[in-house]
Design a protein around this motif. Sequence first.
Motif, PDB file in Angstrom:
ATOM      1  N   ARG A   1      -4.771 -18.692  10.722  1.00  0.00           N
ATOM      2  CA  ARG A   1      -3.404 -18.854  11.227  1.00  0.00           C
ATOM      3  C   ARG A   1      -2.411 -18.992  10.079  1.00  0.00           C
ATOM      4  N   GLY A   2      -2.749 -19.843   9.131  1.00  0.00           N
ATOM      5  CA  GLY A   2      -1.834 -20.105   8.025  1.00  0.00           C
ATOM      6  C   GLY A   2      -1.527 -18.869   7.199  1.00  0.00           C
ATOM      7  N   TRP A   3      -2.559 -18.125   6.823  1.00  0.00           N
ATOM      8  CA  TRP A   3      -2.334 -16.991   5.929  1.00  0.00           C
ATOM      9  C   TRP A   3      -1.841 -15.731   6.628  1.00  0.00           C
ATOM     10  N   PHE A   4      -2.398 -15.413   7.768  1.00  0.00           N
ATOM     11  CA  PHE A   4      -2.040 -14.149   8.406  1.00  0.00           C
ATOM     12  C   PHE A   4      -0.877 -14.248   9.383  1.00  0.00           C
ATOM     13  N   ARG A   5      -0.660 -15.411   9.937  1.00  0.00           N
ATOM     14  CA  ARG A   5       0.441 -15.551  10.889  1.00  0.00           C
ATOM     15  C   ARG A   5       1.649 -16.227  10.250  1.00  0.00           C
TER      16      ARG A   5
ATOM     17  N   ALA B   1       3.123 -12.957   8.341  1.00  0.00           N
ATOM     18  CA  ALA B   1       4.079 -12.509   9.355  1.00  0.00           C
ATOM     19  C   ALA B   1       5.313 -13.403   9.479  1.00  0.00           C
ATOM     20  N   GLY B   2       5.297 -14.552   8.828  1.00  0.00           N
ATOM     21  CA  GLY B   2       6.449 -15.443   8.887  1.00  0.00           C
ATOM     22  C   GLY B   2       6.617 -16.166  10.210  1.00  0.00           C
ATOM     23  N   GLU B   3       5.540 -16.258  10.996  1.00  0.00           N
ATOM     24  CA  GLU B   3       5.616 -16.973  12.269  1.00  0.00           C
ATOM     25  C   GLU B   3       5.719 -18.475  11.999  1.00  0.00           C
ATOM     26  N   GLU B   4       6.539 -19.134  12.786  1.00  0.00           N
ATOM     27  CA  GLU B   4       6.653 -20.592  12.667  1.00  0.00           C
ATOM     28  C   GLU B   4       5.779 -21.208  13.746  1.00  0.00           C
ATOM     29  N   LEU B   5       4.650 -21.738  13.316  1.00  0.00           N
ATOM     30  CA  LEU B   5       3.651 -22.266  14.241  1.00  0.00           C
ATOM     31  C   LEU B   5       3.224 -23.661  13.809  1.00  0.00           C
ATOM     32  N   PRO B   6       2.906 -24.503  14.763  1.00  0.00           N
ATOM     33  CA  PRO B   6       2.352 -25.807  14.391  1.00  0.00           C
ATOM     34  C   PRO B   6       0.893 -25.652  14.002  1.00  0.00           C
TER      35      PRO B   6
ATOM     36  N   SER C   1       4.394 -10.641   2.000  1.00  0.00           N
ATOM     37  CA  SER C   1       4.494 -11.499   3.172  1.00  0.00           C
ATOM     38  C   SER C   1       5.944 -11.838   3.476  1.00  0.00           C
ATOM     39  N   VAL C   2       6.213 -12.119   4.740  1.00  0.00           N
ATOM     40  CA  VAL C   2       7.527 -12.584   5.163  1.00  0.00           C
ATOM     41  C   VAL C   2       7.691 -14.038   4.738  1.00  0.00           C
ATOM     42  N   GLY C   3       6.652 -14.820   4.952  1.00  0.00           N
ATOM     43  CA  GLY C   3       6.665 -16.213   4.544  1.00  0.00           C
ATOM     44  C   GLY C   3       6.271 -16.352   3.087  1.00  0.00           C
ATOM     45  N   VAL C   4       6.450 -17.552   2.567  1.00  0.00           N
ATOM     46  CA  VAL C   4       6.104 -17.821   1.174  1.00  0.00           C
ATOM     47  C   VAL C   4       5.135 -18.980   1.105  1.00  0.00           C
ATOM     48  N   GLY C   5       4.464 -19.075  -0.006  1.00  0.00           N
ATOM     49  CA  GLY C   5       3.538 -20.173  -0.238  1.00  0.00           C
ATOM     50  C   GLY C   5       4.229 -21.326  -0.929  1.00  0.00           C
ATOM     51  N   LYS C   6       3.435 -22.259  -1.421  1.00  0.00           N
ATOM     52  CA  LYS C   6       3.964 -23.453  -2.082  1.00  0.00           C
ATOM     53  C   LYS C   6       4.759 -23.120  -3.337  1.00  0.00           C
ATOM     54  N   GLN C   7       4.478 -21.946  -3.936  1.00  0.00           N
ATOM     55  CA  GLN C   7       5.203 -21.534  -5.135  1.00  0.00           C
ATOM     56  C   GLN C   7       6.573 -20.952  -4.792  1.00  0.00           C
TER      57      GLN C   7
ATOM     58  N   SER D   1       1.105 -10.623  -1.618  1.00  0.00           N
ATOM     59  CA  SER D   1       0.716  -9.301  -1.131  1.00  0.00           C
ATOM     60  C   SER D   1      -0.442  -9.470  -0.151  1.00  0.00           C
ATOM     61  N   LEU D   2      -0.574  -8.500   0.748  1.00  0.00           N
ATOM     62  CA  LEU D   2      -1.710  -8.532   1.665  1.00  0.00           C
ATOM     63  C   LEU D   2      -3.007  -8.468   0.871  1.00  0.00           C
ATOM     64  N   ARG D   3      -3.040  -7.723  -0.214  1.00  0.00           N
ATOM     65  CA  ARG D   3      -4.239  -7.654  -1.059  1.00  0.00           C
ATOM     66  C   ARG D   3      -4.640  -9.054  -1.531  1.00  0.00           C
ATOM     67  N   TRP D   4      -3.663  -9.844  -1.979  1.00  0.00           N
ATOM     68  CA  TRP D   4      -3.947 -11.208  -2.431  1.00  0.00           C
ATOM     69  C   TRP D   4      -4.486 -12.050  -1.271  1.00  0.00           C
TER      70      TRP D   4
END
Length: 170
Positions: A66-70, A74-79, A127-133, A138-141
């Motif tokens: 959920r965290g990585w792919f959604r 995809a930038g989905e805002e999910l709990p 990705s639409v969303g970003v990580g902690k950085q 990239s999808l490859r990553w």
Amino acid sequence: MTTQERSRPAIDAAERQMLEGWLDYHRETLAMKCAGLTDAQLREASVPPSEFTLLGLVRHLAENERGWFREVLAGEELPPIYGTDEDPDGEFHLTDTDTWDEARTTWLAEIEAARANAAKVGLDGLSVGVGKQGKPFSLRWIYTHMIEEYARHNGHADLVRERIDGATGE
């Protein structure tokens, strides 16, 4: 251990098919490690006081899918599925009402959502969303990270399964 066929990645596949093949292989490996066990066995901690269980691991990987792919891709805002502000590692803190059927259904649904979101993006797509950085991935990553995540945890799962019923395997 109950055996089932895993889809081995083709040795001559193109990069995307290779990455998807290895990720599916490791997803199937985790399912194999859990196959044939009761709910009680799936919630059995292998090395107390650690709370690490196969059921908790499946729930953890549902959160990762959920965290990585959604959320990130995809930038989905999910709990979170299992975690809360008070218990961010809630997937590992099982209650008497937590079951394999629920965890497996949730995990498989997250895998399907992951596949659907990944199908819309090229390997170099960001990705639409970003990580902690604060930067997109990239999808490859993401594929490479998820293969690493499953491979590492499948090693844990192998040890837990051996502790539960003596079953070993690749």
